[in-house]
Enzyme design. Structure first.
Site, mmCIF file in Angstrom:
data_model
loop_
_atom_site.group_PDB
_atom_site.id
_atom_site.type_symbol
_atom_site.label_atom_id
_atom_site.label_comp_id
_atom_site.label_asym_id
_atom_site.label_seq_id
_atom_site.Cartn_x
_atom_site.Cartn_y
_atom_site.Cartn_z
ATOM 1 N N HIS A 89 0.861 -1.190 0.000
ATOM 2 C CA HIS A 89 0.000 0.000 0.000
ATOM 3 C C HIS A 89 0.900 1.244 0.000
ATOM 4 O O HIS A 89 1.052 1.917 1.015
ATOM 5 C CB HIS A 89 -0.936 -0.030 1.205
ATOM 6 C CG HIS A 89 -1.966 -1.115 1.131
ATOM 7 N ND1 HIS A 89 -2.897 -1.341 2.114
ATOM 8 C CD2 HIS A 89 -2.231 -2.048 0.174
ATOM 9 C CE1 HIS A 89 -3.680 -2.357 1.764
ATOM 10 N NE2 HIS A 89 -3.285 -2.804 0.600
ATOM 11 N N GLU A 127 16.706 7.209 -12.851
ATOM 12 C CA GLU A 127 16.923 5.760 -12.834
ATOM 13 C C GLU A 127 15.672 4.979 -13.269
ATOM 14 O O GLU A 127 15.779 3.825 -13.679
ATOM 15 C CB GLU A 127 17.331 5.315 -11.429
ATOM 16 C CG GLU A 127 16.173 5.352 -10.435
ATOM 17 C CD GLU A 127 16.601 5.298 -8.979
ATOM 18 O OE1 GLU A 127 16.354 6.279 -8.277
ATOM 19 O OE2 GLU A 127 17.152 4.273 -8.569
ATOM 20 N N HIS A 180 -5.598 2.043 -4.061
ATOM 21 C CA HIS A 180 -5.333 0.861 -3.221
ATOM 22 C C HIS A 180 -3.833 0.605 -3.024
ATOM 23 O O HIS A 180 -3.376 0.514 -1.879
ATOM 24 C CB HIS A 180 -6.021 -0.359 -3.853
ATOM 25 C CG HIS A 180 -5.915 -1.610 -3.044
ATOM 26 N ND1 HIS A 180 -6.903 -2.559 -2.993
ATOM 27 C CD2 HIS A 180 -4.917 -2.081 -2.255
ATOM 28 C CE1 HIS A 180 -6.523 -3.550 -2.196
ATOM 29 N NE2 HIS A 180 -5.322 -3.283 -1.739
HETATM 30 P P1 13P Z 1 -4.665 -9.891 3.339
HETATM 31 O O1 13P Z 1 -4.507 -9.591 4.805
HETATM 32 O O2 13P Z 1 -5.760 -10.895 3.070
HETATM 33 O O3 13P Z 1 -3.349 -10.268 2.690
HETATM 34 O O4 13P Z 1 -5.186 -8.553 2.613
HETATM 35 C C1 13P Z 1 -4.445 -7.375 2.700
HETATM 36 C C2 13P Z 1 -4.586 -6.548 1.472
HETATM 37 O O5 13P Z 1 -3.763 -5.669 1.254
HETATM 38 C C3 13P Z 1 -5.698 -6.792 0.532
HETATM 39 O O6 13P Z 1 -5.518 -6.137 -0.680
HETATM 40 ZN ZN ZN Z 2 -4.137 -4.388 -0.480
#
Ligand code: 13P
Ligand code: ZN
Length: 278
Positions: free
Chosen positions: A141, A169, A210
Site C-alpha cells: 500500500h 533511474e 489501493h
Molecule cells: P490480506 O490480509 O488478506 O493479505 O489482505 C491485505 C490486502 O492488502 C488486501 O488487498
Molecule cells: Zn491491499
C-alpha cells in the site's frame, strides 16, 4: 532443516520487515509470495504437515505441484519478523492448479492472503514469460502511488511517463513501464485477471486507490522495484505540492539518448509530445 533457518525464508522475512519499515503495511495491508525452488522444497519438507485441500478461486494450471511461501490473510507485516510461524505459510498447489493446501506455518490458524488469486495468476504469467526466472510477487500500500491515482488519469502511458520523469533511474529500472488497474473490488478473481493481464507487459501494476503489485526474480530486485517507483511517486507528489507546472523536465529526446547509452528499449508510446510546462 528448520524452515526458519532456510535462506529463502530469511530473505522473505527481511523483505516483509523492510516493507513495514517503509510504512507501506498499515494493519494487515499488503501481501508477499515466493515461488520456491525444488531444492528449497527438499531442504524443508521434513517439517511439512499437510492440511486439507481448499479452492484457490481461480485456475493456475502452469503452477501445478509448485510450492509457495506466502503471507497469511489478516496477518500484519509488522509481526512477520516477530512471529513468522503465526504470520506466514508454505502452500502446495494441486495437480489441477485449482486447489492449495497449507504445508507449514499459520500455527494459530488462518489462511493465505485474500489476494492469493492475484499472486498465483501473476506468478503463472511471469513463470511462463521469464522461463521460470521470476519468483517473487509483492503487493504494498504505497502511499504516494495511491495519492497519485486520485490526480493523474488512470492510464499506463501517463503513470509510466510521469514516474520516469521524476527520477532518471526509473526508465532503466522499469523500461517496460507501469500498468494501471482501475478501482476494483480486491481479493477476487476479476482483479486477479486484470492484474495478470498487465503483468504480461509490465513488472509493476498499480491498483487505483489501493496500492501496487511488483514482480521480480528475487527479493532484492522486487523490493527495489517497488521502492524505486514509490520514491519517484513521492517526488511527483512533492513537486505537485509546490506547483502544478514543471519549469524543466526530462524530454522525450533525453529518454531516447538515455535508452541508447543504457542499452534499454523504451517503447515510443510513453514518449509522446506534451506541453513542456505540464
Ligand atoms: P490480506 O490480509 O488478506 O493479505 O489482505 C491485505 C490486502 O492488502 C488486501 O488487498
Ligand atoms: Zn491491499
Amino acid at each position: 532443516m528448520n524452515v526458519l533457518d532456510a535462506e529463502f525464508v530469511k530473505g522473505f522475512i527481511r523483505m516483509a520487515n523492510d516493507g513495514w519499515e517503509q510504512g507501506w503495511h498499515e494493519r494487515n495491508g499488503g501481501n508477499l509470495s515466493y515461488r520456491m525452488k525444488m531444492e528449497e522444497v527438499e531442504q524443508v519438507k521434513e517439517n511439512f504437515q499437510p492440511s486439507e485441500w481448499k479452492e484457490i478461486g481461480t485456475t493456475v494450471e502452469k503452477l501445478a505441484g509448485e510450492f509457495f511461501l506466502v503471507t497469511g490473510s489478516g496477518k500484519y507485516f509488522r509481526n512477520v519478523i516477530i512471529n513468522p510461524e503465526d504470520s506466514i505459510c508454505i502452500i502446495e498447489v494441486d495437480s489441477t492448479g485449482t486447489k492449495y493446501r497449507i504445508m507449514w506455518g499459520l500455527v494459530n490458524g488462518g489462511k493465505p492472503t485474500s489476494e492469493l488469486p492475484s499472486h498465483l495468476m501473476n506468478h503463472e504469467v511471469k513463470k511462463l514469460a521469464t522461463d521460470g526466472r521470476y519468483r517473487v510477487i509483492y503487493h504494498a500500500h504505497t502511499t504516494n502511488i495511491i495519492a497519485l491515482t486520485f490526480v493523474l488519469p488512470l492510464e499506463d502511458e501517463v503513470f509510466t511517463r510521469e514516474l520516469w520523469e521524476m527520477a532518471t533511474e526509473c526508465p532503466v529500472v522499469f523500461p517496460d513501464g507501469v500498468g494501471v488497474v482501475p478501482w476494483m473490488v480486491p481479493g477476487g478473481r476479476d482483479i486477479a485477471v486484470a492484474t495478470s493481464k498487465l503483468m504480461e507487459k509490465y513488472d509493476l501494476a498499480i491498483w487505483a486507490h489501493h496500492g501496487m503489485f511488483a514482480a521480480g526474480e528475487d527479493f532484492d530486485l522486487t523490493f527495489g522495484l517497488m521502492h524505486t517507483a514509490e520514491k519517484s511517486a513521492e517526488i511527483l507528489v512533492k513537486m505537485l505540492s509546490m506547483t502544478p507546472y514543471k519549469r524543466q523536465t526530462i524530454t522525450p529526446d533525453d529518454f531516447r539518448h538515455l535508452a541508447k547509452d543504457f542499452n534499454v528499449t523504451l517503447p515510443e508510446k510513453f514518449l509522446y509530445e506534451k506541453d513542456v510546462n505540464k
